[in-house]
Design an enzyme around this catalytic site. Structure first.
Site, short mmCIF file in Angstrom:
data_model
loop_
_atom_site.label_atom_id
_atom_site.label_comp_id
_atom_site.label_asym_id
_atom_site.label_seq_id
_atom_site.Cartn_x
_atom_site.Cartn_y
_atom_site.Cartn_z
N TYR A 63 -8.71 -44.17 -1.27
CA TYR A 63 -9.82 -44.46 -2.17
C TYR A 63 -10.56 -45.67 -1.60
CZ TYR A 63 -7.35 -41.62 -5.68
OH TYR A 63 -6.70 -40.62 -6.37
N PHE A 213 -8.00 -35.06 -13.10
CA PHE A 213 -9.17 -34.51 -13.78
C PHE A 213 -8.82 -34.03 -15.19
CE2 PHE A 213 -11.26 -33.34 -9.45
CZ PHE A 213 -11.55 -34.68 -9.25
N PRO A 220 -17.45 -32.17 -16.13
CA PRO A 220 -16.81 -32.56 -17.40
C PRO A 220 -16.67 -31.38 -18.36
CG PRO A 220 -18.45 -34.18 -16.76
CD PRO A 220 -18.59 -33.03 -15.80
#
Length: 291
Positions: A63, A213, A220
């Protein structure tokens, strides 16, 4: 206020952690690449999470790369005794931020050392092996070779516990024939429930399942049933989706991510949300219908 069927903690490796944790992915820049636009806000979110009792943080040195772990170190080191930091290896980034598989023994060894250095740790509590046969989802194939490389690093004392990410049930079984598995981290949420049988099997074995997720990720969750339940309970749809996951199975550990303190507080409040049986039935139907 917590429902009697919803325990607050579960075992992760040799630790007992609160089931509402925090995922650090959003602390990097756009596309999980580069620096955040507001480093101070990123530090504040981490400190607020720990102050509010979060003791499970999920991260990775890819990340950023490196940036998220460096922010965690700056915000929280020296770490509280009960804080469990879980990282993952198996990928690297190209110069444009693309995701590249890196499951070679050399790549995995380098990744473990990068995590140790950037987090300023002497041993990593849990390392998830992120299988990258297909970047977009689990794909069959033997994972014995990279798992053996990670088990070797565990034998050196650099890693305490091994987990898996982006894997199929067949790969979980293969892994368990090589080493003890502490957790499985796969895509799962109220609408995407292909891992239902795997979750139940892991629960019987006392193994944590960590959905990534949990709110749908880059697309979404959209559901009229979810919105209706949320309105009735005076909560947000995302809070209801998180509360449903906590009710789904006691071995589910949540790691919703955010770079906002206000959003963090909203996520943490979901652990106190009680879902009446009729609401639960309506929510359960979302996955069945694929709404």
């Amino acid at each position: 206020m917590t429902h009697t069927d919803t325990p607050d903690t579960f075992t992760l490796g040799s630790r007992r952690v609160k089931r509402m944790g925090y995922g650090a992915m959003q602390l990097a820049g756009p596309g999980v690449f580069g620096a955040p636009k507001d480093r101070h806000a990123a530090l504040s979110v981490l400190r607020e999470a720990v102050e509010r009792g979060v003791n499970h943080i999920d991260t990775s040195d890819f990340y950023g790369p490196h940036i998220t772990n460096q922010i965690i170190r700056e915000a929280l080191h020296p770490y509280p005794d009960d804080l469990t930091i879980v990282t993952k290896i198996g990928a690297q980034r190209d110069a444009q931020g693309g995701w590249l598989p890196d499951l070679s023994p050399e790549g995995l060894t380098r990744a473990v050392h990068d995590n140790l250095r950037n987090l300023r740790l002497e041993v990593l509590e849990v390392v998830n092996l992120r299988i990258m046969f297909d970047v977009h989802g689990p794909a069959e194939g033997s994972i014995e070779a990279p798992l053996a490389a990670l088990a070797g690093l565990q034998q050196q004392g650099l890693v305490k516990h091994i987990g898996l990410s982006n894997v199929t049930p067949t790969q979980v079984k293969e892994a368990q024939s090589v080493t003890k598995i502490a957790c499985v981290q796969n895509l799962y949420n109220i609408a995407q429930r292909q891992d239902d049988p795997l979750i139940d099997e892991l629960a019987r074995e006392g193994i944590a399942f960590v959905p990534f997720f949990p709110l749908g990720g880059f697309t979404p969750l959209q559901s009229s049933a979810l919105a209706d339940v949320a309105a009735r309970l005076e909560a947000t749809p995302m809070q209801v989706a998180l509360a449903w996951l906590l009710r789904r199975s006691p071995n589910i550990l949540l790691i919703p991510g955010t770079s906002s303190v206000a959003h963090l507080r909203e996520n943490l409040a979901a652990s106190q949300l009680v879902l009446p049986d009729d609401a639960l039935n309506a929510l359960n139907a979302i996955g069945a219908k694929g709404q």
